[in-house]
Design a protein around this motif. Structure first.
Motif, PDB file in Angstrom:
ATOM      1  N   ARG A 157       0.834  -1.207   0.000  1.00 13.67           N
ATOM      2  CA  ARG A 157       0.000   0.000   0.000  1.00 13.67           C
ATOM      3  C   ARG A 157       0.870   1.259   0.000  1.00 13.67           C
ATOM      4  O   ARG A 157       0.580   2.227  -0.705  1.00 13.67           O
ATOM      5  CB  ARG A 157      -0.915  -0.002   1.210  1.00 13.67           C
ATOM      6  N   GLN A 158       1.957   1.255   0.774  1.00 11.80           N
ATOM      7  CA  GLN A 158       2.860   2.405   0.787  1.00 11.80           C
ATOM      8  C   GLN A 158       3.568   2.574  -0.544  1.00 11.80           C
ATOM      9  O   GLN A 158       3.733   3.699  -1.035  1.00 11.80           O
ATOM     10  CB  GLN A 158       3.877   2.257   1.916  1.00 11.80           C
ATOM     11  N   LEU A 159       3.982   1.472  -1.162  1.00 14.21           N
ATOM     12  CA  LEU A 159       4.623   1.561  -2.482  1.00 14.21           C
ATOM     13  C   LEU A 159       3.640   2.084  -3.536  1.00 14.21           C
ATOM     14  O   LEU A 159       4.011   2.887  -4.395  1.00 14.21           O
ATOM     15  CB  LEU A 159       5.174   0.202  -2.906  1.00 14.21           C
ATOM     16  N   ALA A 168       1.073   4.068  -2.978  1.00 14.28           N
ATOM     17  CA  ALA A 168       0.865   5.490  -2.711  1.00 14.28           C
ATOM     18  C   ALA A 168       2.051   6.311  -3.203  1.00 14.28           C
ATOM     19  O   ALA A 168       1.878   7.391  -3.798  1.00 14.28           O
ATOM     20  CB  ALA A 168       0.636   5.727  -1.224  1.00 14.28           C
ATOM     21  N   LEU A 169       3.261   5.816  -2.988  1.00 12.41           N
ATOM     22  CA  LEU A 169       4.455   6.509  -3.456  1.00 12.41           C
ATOM     23  C   LEU A 169       4.484   6.584  -4.980  1.00 12.41           C
ATOM     24  O   LEU A 169       4.779   7.637  -5.560  1.00 12.41           O
ATOM     25  CB  LEU A 169       5.713   5.808  -2.929  1.00 12.41           C
ATOM     26  N   LEU A 170       4.162   5.488  -5.643  1.00  9.37           N
ATOM     27  CA  LEU A 170       4.125   5.481  -7.105  1.00  9.37           C
ATOM     28  C   LEU A 170       3.028   6.408  -7.636  1.00  9.37           C
ATOM     29  O   LEU A 170       3.228   7.122  -8.622  1.00  9.37           O
ATOM     30  CB  LEU A 170       3.906   4.058  -7.620  1.00  9.37           C
ATOM     31  N   CYS A 213       1.869   9.160  -6.139  1.00 12.09           N
ATOM     32  CA  CYS A 213       2.323  10.543  -5.958  1.00 12.09           C
ATOM     33  C   CYS A 213       3.358  10.924  -7.006  1.00 12.09           C
ATOM     34  O   CYS A 213       3.348  12.047  -7.526  1.00 12.09           O
ATOM     35  CB  CYS A 213       2.895  10.727  -4.553  1.00 12.09           C
ATOM     36  N   ALA A 214       4.257  10.007  -7.336  1.00 14.20           N
ATOM     37  CA  ALA A 214       5.269  10.281  -8.360  1.00 14.20           C
ATOM     38  C   ALA A 214       4.606  10.508  -9.718  1.00 14.20           C
ATOM     39  O   ALA A 214       4.974  11.430 -10.457  1.00 14.20           O
ATOM     40  CB  ALA A 214       6.279   9.146  -8.431  1.00 14.20           C
ATOM     41  N   CYS A 215       3.624   9.693 -10.049  1.00 13.46           N
ATOM     42  CA  CYS A 215       2.915   9.858 -11.333  1.00 13.46           C
ATOM     43  C   CYS A 215       2.125  11.164 -11.368  1.00 13.46           C
ATOM     44  O   CYS A 215       2.103  11.863 -12.391  1.00 13.46           O
ATOM     45  CB  CYS A 215       1.992   8.676 -11.573  1.00 13.46           C
TER      46      CYS A 215
END
Length: 93
Positions: A14-16, A18-20, A22-24
């Motif tokens: 889930r954290q990965l 969310a990070l991906l 936000c980056a997109c």
């Protein structure tokens, strides 16, 4: 099939995600700003450098004369103090 009861793998995924995400979203925002900055309305292109600028419609002369060619003007006097008439006595004397 391996089932982890602690739920650590789910939190990491889930954290990965969310990070991906936000980056997109940040990259998409960057592209939108870039495209908006590149696009210009018609007729507002910057002046070309190989053609001299036209100065026929200039409102003011942009050249500043140096001190030797300026007409000298006498300085205007500035009053240093103001004088007023003395006030009449109040008791009528």
């Amino acid at each position: 099939m391996f089932i982890e009861r602690a739920g650590r793998r789910r939190r990491v995924l889930r954290q990965l995600a969310a990070l991906l995400g936000c980056a997109c979203a940040g990259y998409l925002l960057f592209l939108v700003v870039l495209v908006d900055a590149v696009r210009q309305p018609a007729g507002t292109a910057p002046p070309r450098m190989d053609v001299p600028l036209q100065t026929t419609n200039a409102r003011h002369d942009t050249t500043v004369p140096d001190e030797q060619t300026r007409p000298s003007r006498p300085p205007t006097p500035v009053p240093t103090s103001t004088t007023t008439a003395p006030a009449p006595p109040r008791d009528g004397r």
